[in-house]
Design a protein around this motif. Sequence first.
Motif, PDB file in Angstrom:
ATOM      1  N   LYS A 182       0.827  -1.214   0.000  1.00 52.64           N
ATOM      2  CA  LYS A 182       0.000   0.000   0.000  1.00 52.64           C
ATOM      3  C   LYS A 182       0.859   1.260   0.000  1.00 52.64           C
ATOM      4  O   LYS A 182       0.397   2.326  -0.433  1.00 52.64           O
ATOM      5  CB  LYS A 182      -0.961   0.010   1.182  1.00 52.64           C
ATOM      6  CG  LYS A 182      -0.351   0.150   2.556  1.00 52.64           C
ATOM      7  CD  LYS A 182      -1.437   0.233   3.616  1.00 52.64           C
ATOM      8  CE  LYS A 182      -0.864   0.236   5.021  1.00 52.64           C
ATOM      9  NZ  LYS A 182      -1.917   0.355   6.059  1.00 52.64           N
ATOM     10  N   MET A 183       2.101   1.162   0.473  1.00 51.47           N
ATOM     11  CA  MET A 183       2.982   2.333   0.458  1.00 51.47           C
ATOM     12  C   MET A 183       3.310   2.780  -0.958  1.00 51.47           C
ATOM     13  O   MET A 183       3.746   3.904  -1.180  1.00 51.47           O
ATOM     14  CB  MET A 183       4.281   2.040   1.209  1.00 51.47           C
ATOM     15  CG  MET A 183       4.084   1.728   2.669  1.00 51.47           C
ATOM     16  SD  MET A 183       3.538   0.012   2.883  1.00 51.47           S
ATOM     17  CE  MET A 183       3.409  -0.093   4.656  1.00 51.47           C
ATOM     18  N   ASP A 208       3.025   4.188   5.610  1.00 58.73           N
ATOM     19  CA  ASP A 208       1.669   4.336   5.092  1.00 58.73           C
ATOM     20  C   ASP A 208       1.006   5.600   5.592  1.00 58.73           C
ATOM     21  O   ASP A 208      -0.203   5.779   5.437  1.00 58.73           O
ATOM     22  CB  ASP A 208       0.818   3.115   5.465  1.00 58.73           C
ATOM     23  CG  ASP A 208       0.798   2.859   6.966  1.00 58.73           C
ATOM     24  OD1 ASP A 208       1.498   3.571   7.712  1.00 58.73           O
ATOM     25  OD2 ASP A 208       0.074   1.936   7.391  1.00 58.73           O
TER      26      ASP A 208
END
Length: 314
Positions: free
Chosen positions: A23-24, A113
């Motif tokens: 997700k980063m 994140d």
Amino acid sequence: MDAIVLAGGYATRLWPITRRRPKMLLPVGETTVIDGVLQSLEDDERIGTTYLSTNEAFADEFEAHIDEMGYEKVQLSIESTADEDEKFGVVGALAQLIDREGIDDDLFIIGGDNLIGFDPSEFLDFFEERDGPALAAYDVGSREKAKSYGLVELDGDRVIDFQEKPDHPKSTLVSIACYAFPAESLRFEEYLSGDNNPDEPGWYIDWLQQQEPVSAFTFDDVWFDIGTPDSYFETVEWKLGGGSLIHPDATVENSEIGDTVHVMAGAEVTDSSLERTIVFPDAEVHDCDLDETILGEDVYVEGYNMSGSLIINR
């Protein structure tokens, strides 16, 4: 000093879009979630090495991204896990990383994140002035939201109490995943040897502030904790200013593009209406009405009317 950027999570709440993509590295406008932090640390002369802490499952993706961006200070540090069930907990993973990499300098730690409105260098200025452990704190404005974070109680900028994910928050000021420690305050092994919680960093902060003074850097800029489709949409909406972004290599024909729409390279959108929708590279959308929708790479949809934070991916 050195830095650790935490990027070892599996983002299961964002599956399937993050099943094979950390997700980063989710796009946020023309950049990604993690690049603002990495670039700031790259530019800060106080930082020697930035350790990007990730897992075996996503190591190749991060290595390719580091090479593509040309970062010189960033070095992968890989924990030996391949899925969520094998994770050590954040504090446990930090202790292992510090031992694995032989870190004995002052240390800056931040969640990869998190998208924050302030420059991490401002926080490091604050840390240097206080000459002791420091954290960043943000007012989430809601006691319900505060239940999901570590609650901070201050006297001036001194932390005098810390509660990790309290059922009944006394306030709305929470700690975000942004910390700095002098070398002598890296007491993770001591903490873990006391049979303390190895998971959330907040438990370590609660323990540490009882051992030595901890200061809090409070800020009013934006902060997004990207962990769900809703929070990802909110982040993209802020980055795009509510507008839209169509990559030059995308094709959009005979279509209505509304607010908070991002169509990426190689995607094709025809005869469709898009509102609050993210279309990943090489996806195809034909004759659709989409709202609150994320379409993964190479997805083909035709003749659909969809809404409600749907995530579609092959």
